[in-house]
Design an enzyme around this catalytic site. Structure first.
Site, PDB file in Angstrom:
ATOM      1  CG  HIS A 299      15.254 -29.116  20.167  1.00  0.00           C
ATOM      2  ND1 HIS A 299      14.432 -29.505  21.195  1.00  0.00           N
ATOM      3  CD2 HIS A 299      14.696 -29.609  19.032  1.00  0.00           C
ATOM      4  CE1 HIS A 299      13.416 -30.203  20.698  1.00  0.00           C
ATOM      5  NE2 HIS A 299      13.556 -30.282  19.376  1.00  0.00           N
TER       6      HIS A 299
ATOM      7  CG  ASP B  38      14.113 -30.350  24.407  1.00  0.00           C
ATOM      8  OD1 ASP B  38      13.975 -31.516  23.978  1.00  0.00           O
ATOM      9  OD2 ASP B  38      14.694 -29.456  23.774  1.00  0.00           O
TER      10      ASP B  38
END
Length: 185
Positions: free
Chosen positions: A47, A20
Protein backbone atom coordinates in the site's frame (compact mmCIF):
# COMPACT_ATOMS: atom_id res chain seq x y z
CA UNK A 1 0.82 -7.17 18.53
CA UNK A 2 -1.99 -9.73 18.35
CA UNK A 3 0.53 -12.58 18.69
CA UNK A 4 2.01 -10.93 21.82
CA UNK A 5 -1.45 -10.91 23.39
CA UNK A 6 -2.40 -14.45 22.31
CA UNK A 7 -5.22 -13.16 20.11
CA UNK A 8 -3.74 -13.75 16.65
CA UNK A 9 -6.03 -15.18 14.00
CA UNK A 10 -4.56 -14.71 10.51
CA UNK A 11 -8.00 -15.23 8.95
CA UNK A 12 -9.32 -12.12 10.69
CA UNK A 13 -6.44 -9.63 10.43
CA UNK A 14 -6.72 -7.40 7.37
CA UNK A 15 -4.54 -4.62 6.04
CA UNK A 16 -7.16 -2.68 4.12
CA UNK A 17 -5.84 -1.62 0.72
CA UNK A 18 -9.24 -0.92 -0.84
CA UNK A 19 -8.34 2.74 -1.44
CA UNK A 20 -5.86 1.62 -4.12
CA UNK A 21 -8.59 -0.45 -5.80
CA UNK A 22 -11.08 2.43 -5.71
CA UNK A 23 -8.49 4.68 -7.33
CA UNK A 24 -7.55 2.09 -9.96
CA UNK A 25 -11.21 1.50 -10.81
CA UNK A 26 -11.85 5.25 -11.08
CA UNK A 27 -8.81 6.00 -13.24
CA UNK A 28 -9.49 3.09 -15.62
CA UNK A 29 -13.16 4.07 -15.85
CA UNK A 30 -12.25 7.69 -16.66
CA UNK A 31 -9.90 6.62 -19.46
CA UNK A 32 -12.37 4.15 -20.97
CA UNK A 33 -15.62 6.07 -20.43
CA UNK A 34 -16.98 3.43 -18.02
CA UNK A 35 -18.94 3.55 -14.78
CA UNK A 36 -16.34 3.17 -11.98
CA UNK A 37 -18.87 1.17 -9.93
CA UNK A 38 -18.77 -1.49 -12.67
CA UNK A 39 -14.97 -1.64 -13.01
CA UNK A 40 -12.87 -3.98 -10.89
CA UNK A 41 -9.08 -3.83 -10.98
CA UNK A 42 -7.43 -6.19 -8.48
CA UNK A 43 -4.54 -4.42 -6.75
CA UNK A 44 -1.95 -6.64 -5.12
CA UNK A 45 1.30 -6.23 -3.19
CA UNK A 46 1.35 -3.49 -0.59
CA UNK A 47 0.00 0.00 0.00
CA UNK A 48 2.89 2.37 -0.75
CA UNK A 49 4.43 3.56 -4.01
CA UNK A 50 5.80 0.79 -6.18
CA UNK A 51 4.41 -1.91 -3.86
CA UNK A 52 0.93 -0.99 -5.18
CA UNK A 53 0.52 -3.31 -8.16
CA UNK A 54 -2.67 -2.82 -10.18
CA UNK A 55 -3.43 -5.93 -12.24
CA UNK A 56 -5.00 -4.15 -15.19
CA UNK A 57 -4.63 -7.36 -17.21
CA UNK A 58 -7.24 -8.88 -14.84
CA UNK A 59 -9.63 -5.92 -14.96
CA UNK A 60 -13.31 -6.58 -15.44
CA UNK A 61 -14.54 -5.54 -17.86
CA UNK A 62 -11.49 -6.37 -19.97
CA UNK A 63 -9.57 -3.24 -20.98
CA UNK A 64 -6.46 -2.67 -23.05
CA UNK A 65 -4.01 0.21 -23.04
CA UNK A 66 -0.92 0.88 -25.14
CA UNK A 67 2.24 0.33 -23.06
CA UNK A 68 3.01 4.05 -22.64
CA UNK A 69 -0.51 4.75 -21.36
CA UNK A 70 -0.40 1.65 -19.13
CA UNK A 71 2.90 2.82 -17.60
CA UNK A 72 1.48 6.31 -16.95
CA UNK A 73 -1.78 4.91 -15.53
CA UNK A 74 0.08 2.51 -13.22
CA UNK A 75 2.31 5.32 -11.96
CA UNK A 76 -0.75 7.48 -11.30
CA UNK A 77 -2.41 4.70 -9.29
CA UNK A 78 0.79 4.17 -7.29
CA UNK A 79 1.22 7.86 -6.52
CA UNK A 80 -2.43 8.88 -6.17
CA UNK A 81 -2.08 9.64 -2.46
CA UNK A 82 0.72 12.10 -3.19
CA UNK A 83 -1.39 13.62 -5.97
CA UNK A 84 -4.20 14.37 -3.49
CA UNK A 85 -1.86 15.84 -0.86
CA UNK A 86 -0.32 18.11 -3.52
CA UNK A 87 -3.78 19.17 -4.75
CA UNK A 88 -4.68 20.12 -1.17
CA UNK A 89 -1.37 22.00 -0.85
CA UNK A 90 -0.33 19.83 2.10
CA UNK A 91 -3.48 20.72 4.06
CA UNK A 92 -4.90 17.21 4.12
CA UNK A 93 -5.28 13.88 2.42
CA UNK A 94 -8.00 11.85 0.73
CA UNK A 95 -10.33 11.59 3.71
CA UNK A 96 -13.56 11.04 1.75
CA UNK A 97 -11.94 8.45 -0.51
CA UNK A 98 -10.52 6.66 2.53
CA UNK A 99 -13.92 6.70 4.21
CA UNK A 100 -15.57 5.24 1.10
CA UNK A 101 -12.88 2.55 0.76
CA UNK A 102 -13.12 1.61 4.44
CA UNK A 103 -16.90 1.42 4.26
CA UNK A 104 -16.74 -0.71 1.11
CA UNK A 105 -14.38 -3.17 2.82
CA UNK A 106 -16.50 -3.35 5.98
CA UNK A 107 -19.70 -3.86 3.98
CA UNK A 108 -17.99 -6.74 2.16
CA UNK A 109 -16.92 -8.28 5.49
CA UNK A 110 -20.42 -7.93 6.93
CA UNK A 111 -21.99 -9.42 3.79
CA UNK A 112 -19.62 -12.41 3.97
CA UNK A 113 -20.18 -12.85 7.72
CA UNK A 114 -23.91 -12.86 7.06
CA UNK A 115 -23.54 -15.72 4.58
CA UNK A 116 -23.35 -13.95 1.24
CA UNK A 117 -21.26 -16.09 -1.08
CA UNK A 118 -18.68 -14.97 -3.61
CA UNK A 119 -17.53 -11.85 -1.73
CA UNK A 120 -14.01 -10.99 -2.88
CA UNK A 121 -11.82 -8.13 -1.70
CA UNK A 122 -8.07 -7.58 -1.94
CA UNK A 123 -6.29 -7.15 1.38
CA UNK A 124 -2.77 -7.20 2.82
CA UNK A 125 -2.69 -10.42 4.87
CA UNK A 126 -0.45 -13.22 6.11
CA UNK A 127 0.37 -14.96 2.87
CA UNK A 128 2.32 -17.69 1.16
CA UNK A 129 1.70 -16.30 -2.33
CA UNK A 130 5.22 -14.80 -2.56
CA UNK A 131 8.36 -14.85 -0.46
CA UNK A 132 6.87 -11.97 1.56
CA UNK A 133 5.27 -12.95 4.87
CA UNK A 134 2.39 -10.57 4.08
CA UNK A 135 1.04 -9.68 0.65
CA UNK A 136 -2.19 -8.24 -0.71
CA UNK A 137 -4.15 -10.49 -3.06
CA UNK A 138 -7.82 -11.12 -3.81
CA UNK A 139 -9.45 -13.00 -0.93
CA UNK A 140 -12.69 -14.93 -0.86
CA UNK A 141 -14.36 -13.81 2.35
CA UNK A 142 -16.62 -16.00 4.46
CA UNK A 143 -18.34 -16.23 7.82
CA UNK A 144 -15.01 -16.66 9.66
CA UNK A 145 -12.91 -14.17 7.72
CA UNK A 146 -10.66 -15.36 4.93
CA UNK A 147 -12.21 -18.40 3.31
CA UNK A 148 -9.59 -18.69 0.58
CA UNK A 149 -6.64 -16.67 -0.70
CA UNK A 150 -7.29 -16.51 -4.44
CA UNK A 151 -3.65 -15.70 -5.16
CA UNK A 152 -2.07 -13.57 -7.82
CA UNK A 153 -3.44 -15.36 -10.86
CA UNK A 154 -2.16 -14.93 -14.39
CA UNK A 155 -0.25 -11.66 -14.84
CA UNK A 156 1.36 -9.87 -17.76
CA UNK A 157 5.12 -9.58 -18.07
CA UNK A 158 4.79 -5.88 -17.10
CA UNK A 159 2.96 -6.88 -13.90
CA UNK A 160 5.39 -9.72 -13.20
CA UNK A 161 8.26 -7.20 -13.31
CA UNK A 162 6.40 -4.88 -10.90
CA UNK A 163 5.90 -7.77 -8.46
CA UNK A 164 9.60 -8.64 -8.55
CA UNK A 165 10.55 -4.98 -7.95
CA UNK A 166 8.08 -4.61 -5.06
CA UNK A 167 9.16 -7.68 -3.07
CA UNK A 168 12.43 -6.28 -1.61
CA UNK A 169 10.65 -3.10 -0.48
CA UNK A 170 7.76 -5.09 1.03
CA UNK A 171 10.12 -7.46 2.83
CA UNK A 172 12.00 -4.51 4.33
CA UNK A 173 8.75 -2.84 5.46
CA UNK A 174 7.47 -6.07 6.98
CA UNK A 175 10.74 -6.57 8.87
CA UNK A 176 10.61 -2.98 10.11
CA UNK A 177 7.08 -3.55 11.43
CA UNK A 178 7.97 -6.85 13.08
CA UNK A 179 11.10 -5.33 14.66
CA UNK A 180 9.03 -2.42 15.97
CA UNK A 181 6.57 -4.79 17.66
CA UNK A 182 9.43 -6.82 19.19
CA UNK A 183 10.80 -3.71 20.92
CA UNK A 184 7.39 -2.38 22.09
CA UNK A 185 6.65 -2.43 25.76
Amino acid sequence: VFKKHGAYNPNKIFGVTTLDIVRANTFVAELKGLDPARVNVPVIGGHAGKTIIPLISQCTPKVDFPQDQLTTLTGRIQEAGTEVVKAKAGAGSATLSMAYAGARFVFSLVDAMNGKEGVVECSFVKSQETECAYFSTPLLLGKKGIEKNLGIGKVSSFEEKMIAEAIPELKASIKKGEDFVKTMK
